[in-house]
Design a protein around this motif. Structure first.
Motif, PDB file in Angstrom:
ATOM      1  N   SER A 168       0.887  -1.182   0.097  1.00  0.00           N
ATOM      2  CA  SER A 168      -0.153  -0.057   0.019  1.00  0.00           C
ATOM      3  C   SER A 168       0.756   1.266  -0.159  1.00  0.00           C
ATOM      4  O   SER A 168       2.210   1.088   0.380  1.00  0.00           O
ATOM      5  N   MET A 169       0.316   2.376  -0.477  1.00  0.00           N
ATOM      6  CA  MET A 169       1.131   3.570  -0.510  1.00  0.00           C
ATOM      7  C   MET A 169       1.809   3.873   0.852  1.00  0.00           C
ATOM      8  O   MET A 169       2.969   4.395   1.018  1.00  0.00           O
ATOM      9  N   GLU A 170       0.924   3.656   1.887  1.00  0.00           N
ATOM     10  CA  GLU A 170       1.271   4.222   3.236  1.00  0.00           C
ATOM     11  C   GLU A 170       2.396   3.370   3.818  1.00  0.00           C
ATOM     12  O   GLU A 170       3.303   3.940   4.627  1.00  0.00           O
ATOM     13  N   ARG A 171       2.559   1.968   3.228  1.00  0.00           N
ATOM     14  CA  ARG A 171       3.638   1.181   3.913  1.00  0.00           C
ATOM     15  C   ARG A 171       4.719   1.012   3.116  1.00  0.00           C
ATOM     16  O   ARG A 171       5.722   0.433   3.330  1.00  0.00           O
ATOM     17  N   MET A 172       4.819   2.162   1.844  1.00  0.00           N
ATOM     18  CA  MET A 172       5.577   1.832   0.955  1.00  0.00           C
ATOM     19  C   MET A 172       7.050   2.626   1.517  1.00  0.00           C
ATOM     20  O   MET A 172       6.930   3.626   2.370  1.00  0.00           O
ATOM     21  N   THR A 173       8.172   2.111   1.475  1.00  0.00           N
ATOM     22  CA  THR A 173       9.472   2.725   1.811  1.00  0.00           C
ATOM     23  C   THR A 173      10.357   3.011   0.656  1.00  0.00           C
ATOM     24  O   THR A 173      10.442   2.297  -0.458  1.00  0.00           O
ATOM     25  N   ALA A 174      11.708   3.614   0.860  1.00  0.00           N
ATOM     26  CA  ALA A 174      12.637   3.302  -0.009  1.00  0.00           C
ATOM     27  C   ALA A 174      13.263   2.008  -0.152  1.00  0.00           C
ATOM     28  O   ALA A 174      14.185   1.769  -1.241  1.00  0.00           O
ATOM     29  N   ALA A 175      12.967   0.911   0.606  1.00  0.00           N
ATOM     30  CA  ALA A 175      13.441  -0.344   0.336  1.00  0.00           C
ATOM     31  C   ALA A 175      12.861  -1.010  -0.721  1.00  0.00           C
ATOM     32  O   ALA A 175      13.589  -1.823  -1.389  1.00  0.00           O
ATOM     33  N   TRP A 176      11.896  -0.293  -1.437  1.00  0.00           N
ATOM     34  CA  TRP A 176      11.539  -0.658  -2.762  1.00  0.00           C
ATOM     35  C   TRP A 176      12.677  -0.747  -3.790  1.00  0.00           C
ATOM     36  O   TRP A 176      12.529  -1.197  -4.882  1.00  0.00           O
ATOM     37  N   LEU A 177      13.540   0.140  -3.477  1.00  0.00           N
ATOM     38  CA  LEU A 177      14.806   0.330  -4.570  1.00  0.00           C
ATOM     39  C   LEU A 177      15.602  -0.830  -4.557  1.00  0.00           C
ATOM     40  O   LEU A 177      16.440  -0.922  -5.631  1.00  0.00           O
ATOM     41  N   LEU A 178      15.757  -1.400  -3.362  1.00  0.00           N
ATOM     42  CA  LEU A 178      16.633  -2.816  -3.268  1.00  0.00           C
ATOM     43  C   LEU A 178      16.710  -3.575  -4.520  1.00  0.00           C
ATOM     44  O   LEU A 178      17.775  -3.902  -4.842  1.00  0.00           O
ATOM     45  N   PRO A 179      15.622  -4.155  -5.236  1.00  0.00           N
ATOM     46  CA  PRO A 179      15.623  -5.109  -6.176  1.00  0.00           C
ATOM     47  C   PRO A 179      15.853  -4.283  -7.484  1.00  0.00           C
ATOM     48  O   PRO A 179      16.283  -4.807  -8.562  1.00  0.00           O
ATOM     49  N   ILE A 180      15.800  -2.925  -7.538  1.00  0.00           N
ATOM     50  CA  ILE A 180      15.795  -2.138  -8.488  1.00  0.00           C
ATOM     51  C   ILE A 180      17.286  -1.736  -9.068  1.00  0.00           C
ATOM     52  O   ILE A 180      17.649  -1.812 -10.152  1.00  0.00           O
ATOM     53  N   VAL A 181      18.236  -1.520  -8.157  1.00  0.00           N
ATOM     54  CA  VAL A 181      19.286  -0.860  -8.152  1.00  0.00           C
ATOM     55  C   VAL A 181      20.346  -1.833  -8.649  1.00  0.00           C
ATOM     56  O   VAL A 181      21.587  -1.085  -9.320  1.00  0.00           O
ATOM     57  N   PRO A 182      20.271  -2.992  -8.378  1.00  0.00           N
ATOM     58  CA  PRO A 182      21.605  -4.083  -8.924  1.00  0.00           C
ATOM     59  C   PRO A 182      22.020  -3.704 -10.308  1.00  0.00           C
ATOM     60  O   PRO A 182      23.178  -3.908 -10.341  1.00  0.00           O
ATOM     61  N   PRO A 183      21.277  -3.646 -11.346  1.00  0.00           N
ATOM     62  CA  PRO A 183      21.472  -3.558 -12.645  1.00  0.00           C
ATOM     63  C   PRO A 183      22.524  -2.185 -12.844  1.00  0.00           C
ATOM     64  O   PRO A 183      23.524  -2.426 -13.501  1.00  0.00           O
ATOM     65  N   GLU A 184      22.448  -1.332 -12.191  1.00  0.00           N
ATOM     66  CA  GLU A 184      22.982   0.064 -12.363  1.00  0.00           C
ATOM     67  C   GLU A 184      24.520  -0.269 -11.490  1.00  0.00           C
ATOM     68  O   GLU A 184      25.467   0.351 -11.950  1.00  0.00           O
ATOM     69  N   VAL A 185      24.617  -1.048 -10.486  1.00  0.00           N
ATOM     70  CA  VAL A 185      25.847  -1.350  -9.632  1.00  0.00           C
ATOM     71  C   VAL A 185      26.637  -2.277 -10.778  1.00  0.00           C
ATOM     72  O   VAL A 185      27.650  -1.992 -10.632  1.00  0.00           O
ATOM     73  N   THR A 186      25.917  -3.148 -11.362  1.00  0.00           N
ATOM     74  CA  THR A 186      26.671  -4.051 -12.320  1.00  0.00           C
ATOM     75  C   THR A 186      27.290  -3.193 -13.398  1.00  0.00           C
ATOM     76  O   THR A 186      28.226  -3.221 -13.847  1.00  0.00           O
ATOM     77  N   ALA A 187      26.458  -2.115 -13.850  1.00  0.00           N
ATOM     78  CA  ALA A 187      26.741  -1.354 -14.895  1.00  0.00           C
ATOM     79  C   ALA A 187      28.174  -0.510 -14.680  1.00  0.00           C
ATOM     80  O   ALA A 187      28.860  -0.608 -15.513  1.00  0.00           O
ATOM     81  N   ALA A 188      28.006  -0.075 -13.319  1.00  0.00           N
ATOM     82  CA  ALA A 188      29.223   0.720 -12.968  1.00  0.00           C
ATOM     83  C   ALA A 188      30.268  -0.177 -12.809  1.00  0.00           C
ATOM     84  O   ALA A 188      31.661   0.497 -13.153  1.00  0.00           O
ATOM     85  N   SER A 189      30.492  -1.421 -12.403  1.00  0.00           N
ATOM     86  CA  SER A 189      31.370  -2.334 -12.521  1.00  0.00           C
ATOM     87  C   SER A 189      31.729  -2.690 -14.247  1.00  0.00           C
ATOM     88  O   SER A 189      32.846  -2.836 -14.281  1.00  0.00           O
ATOM     89  N   GLY A 190      30.865  -2.715 -14.621  1.00  0.00           N
ATOM     90  CA  GLY A 190      31.275  -2.908 -16.217  1.00  0.00           C
ATOM     91  C   GLY A 190      32.185  -1.957 -16.610  1.00  0.00           C
ATOM     92  O   GLY A 190      32.974  -2.209 -17.583  1.00  0.00           O
ATOM     93  N   GLY A 191      32.102  -0.487 -16.249  1.00  0.00           N
ATOM     94  CA  GLY A 191      33.036   0.220 -16.843  1.00  0.00           C
ATOM     95  C   GLY A 191      34.391   0.178 -16.162  1.00  0.00           C
ATOM     96  O   GLY A 191      35.090   0.632 -16.655  1.00  0.00           O
ATOM     97  N   LEU A 192      34.488  -0.837 -15.073  1.00  0.00           N
ATOM     98  CA  LEU A 192      35.837  -0.785 -14.594  1.00  0.00           C
ATOM     99  C   LEU A 192      36.513  -2.159 -15.361  1.00  0.00           C
ATOM    100  O   LEU A 192      37.680  -2.247 -15.640  1.00  0.00           O
ATOM    101  N   VAL A 193      35.563  -2.943 -15.827  1.00  0.00           N
ATOM    102  CA  VAL A 193      36.067  -4.407 -16.573  1.00  0.00           C
ATOM    103  C   VAL A 193      36.431  -3.986 -17.961  1.00  0.00           C
ATOM    104  O   VAL A 193      37.519  -4.446 -18.402  1.00  0.00           O
ATOM    105  N   ALA A 194      35.558  -3.128 -18.654  1.00  0.00           N
ATOM    106  CA  ALA A 194      35.828  -2.956 -20.132  1.00  0.00           C
ATOM    107  C   ALA A 194      37.125  -2.633 -20.540  1.00  0.00           C
ATOM    108  O   ALA A 194      37.520  -3.193 -21.626  1.00  0.00           O
ATOM    109  N   PRO A 195      37.888  -1.742 -19.938  1.00  0.00           N
ATOM    110  CA  PRO A 195      38.862  -0.885 -20.569  1.00  0.00           C
ATOM    111  C   PRO A 195      40.036  -1.901 -20.505  1.00  0.00           C
ATOM    112  O   PRO A 195      41.156  -1.874 -21.285  1.00  0.00           O
TER     113      PRO A 195
END
Length: 391
Positions: A150-177
């Motif tokens: 529900s909207m009332e129970r919503m917290t920023a924890a909703w971000l936890l399953p969403i953020v991993p791809p961009e974390v991996t993308a940042a790592s990709g920028g270290l791997v690629a060169p």
């Protein structure tokens, strides 16, 4: 009193049965502290050695937690399935790829890079891609179909399953060169796709969170630390834009060289915008925390939210210092690293105390745990009740 007598029912098998993915947030926090210590710009007081030690400890515990998590999936499959119906615990599945990414990044930031370690790091990065996509696809699917929200129970924890791809993308920028041209391009293209999936979804969640805070005020004390999670997508989003811009410049040649120059400049501009937005959320998180401290702040594993989001914002600050030369960024990054270390010491101590008493070895899907607002059964009842109200 021994450790075994403190776990549920005095049986070490119950540790496996009750093991939840929120333990991987400890990997996130420990791993990012190791990386930030390695990048600390002032003095030579042994921070490089401390960073290496923390990386090794973090790698050990990640392997241990992975064994426990897989053991629960294999030996207690029915109980394991309940995890996905829990509206809070399921979100922590995203902690697995994010914790793993700190280990991958350590190959490039903490240790001298060798051909063998590059091969291992590249293989690990592609494994992290799979884990990140699993998180961003699987968890929202259960949020949409079987969990009670529900909207009332919503917290920023909703971000936890969403953020991993961009974390991996940042790592990709270290791997690629460090890869050959064709392999580097594959990593870069995949990283941009991952960034787009994650950052755009995260921006939508942040907009909803702003509305939720305005309408329903702050969440319960047990979810107080979730306010710091807003730094995660903004910090890693900025990181990825800079690391990928660098990777483009190092890897693209010929016709793509002009695109690489544009990507590097555009990436820096986007990173600055995301960092500025993150600075506002950091101020809000500090204000929220000070308010909660006056009311009492009960410990739970969510306290690890003090560490990783601040750490990736710290990393973005160091990258901006390197790219812009603006004098504010480097000392500010050092302050963030010191604050990160302070949070890590406090949370690590409380986590070990919780492990010793056994309180943290009780899965909310199987029994109520302080710090989590709804059990699996409650979530299912709420979901069923909601479905009866829909014609």
């Amino acid at each position: 009193m021994g450790f075994l007598s403190n776990v549920p029912n005095g049986d070490i098998r119950q540790v496996i049965r009750h093991f939840t993915p929120n333990w991987f947030t400890a990997n996130m926090g420990t791993g990012i502290l190791a990386l930030m210590l390695a990048l600390f710009p002032y003095g030579h007081w042994g921070q490089a050695e401390i960073a290496k030690a923390l990386w090794c400890i973090n790698s050990f515990f990640f392997a241990l937690f992975s064994i426990l998590f897989l053991s629960r999936a294999i030996f207690y499959f029915r109980d394991f399935q309940k995890l996905f119906d829990h509206p809070v615990q399921s979100l922590f599945i995203g902690a697995i790829p994010m914790g793993f990414a700190t280990i991958v990044n350590g190959f490039f930031i903490i240790w001298p890079l060798r051909p063998e370690s590059l091969a291992v790091a590249t293989a690990f990065w592609w494994m992290d891609v799979i884990l990140a996509l699993t998180s961003v696809l699987l968890v929202p699917y259960f949020m949409f179909t079987s969990q009670g929200h529900s909207m009332e129970r919503m917290t920023a924890a909703w971000l936890l399953p969403i953020v991993p791809p961009e974390v991996t993308a940042a790592s990709g920028g270290l791997v690629a060169p460090h890869l050959a041209s064709a392999a580097a391009e594959n990593v870069i293209y995949m990283s941009y796709v991952l960034w787009a999936i994650s950052v755009l979804l995260a921006m939508g969640i942040l907009a909803i969170l702003l509305l939720r805070l305005t309408l329903h005020k702050l969440p319960h004390q047990d979810m107080a630390v979730s306010g710091w999670l807003t730094l995660g997508p903004l910090g890693t989003g900025a990181m990825a834009m800079i690391t990928l811009g660098n990777a483009d410049f190092a890897s693209f040649h010929g016709v793509l060289a002009e695109m690489a120059h544009f990507a590097q400049m555009a990436g820096l501009m986007i990173a600055l915008l995301l960092w500025g937005f993150g600075l506002w959320w950091m101020c809000m998180a500090i204000f929220f925390t000070l308010r909660y401290l006056r009311e009492g702040l009960p410990f739970n594993m969510g306290w690890w939210g003090f560490t990783f989001p601040l750490g990736v914002f710290n990393a973005a600050t160091y990258l901006l210092a390197d790219k812009t030369g603006f004098w504010v960024f480097q000392p500010l990054g050092a302050v963030f690293t010191i604050l990160l270390a302070f949070f890590w010491v406090i949370v690590t101590r409380k986590s070990f105390l919780g492990m010793w008493t056994g309180r943290l070895f009780r899965a909310p899907c199987l029994s109520e745990e302080t710090g989590l607002p709804m059990s699996c059964e409650s979530a299912q009842k709420a979901s069923q009740k909601a479905s009866t109200l829909v014609p």
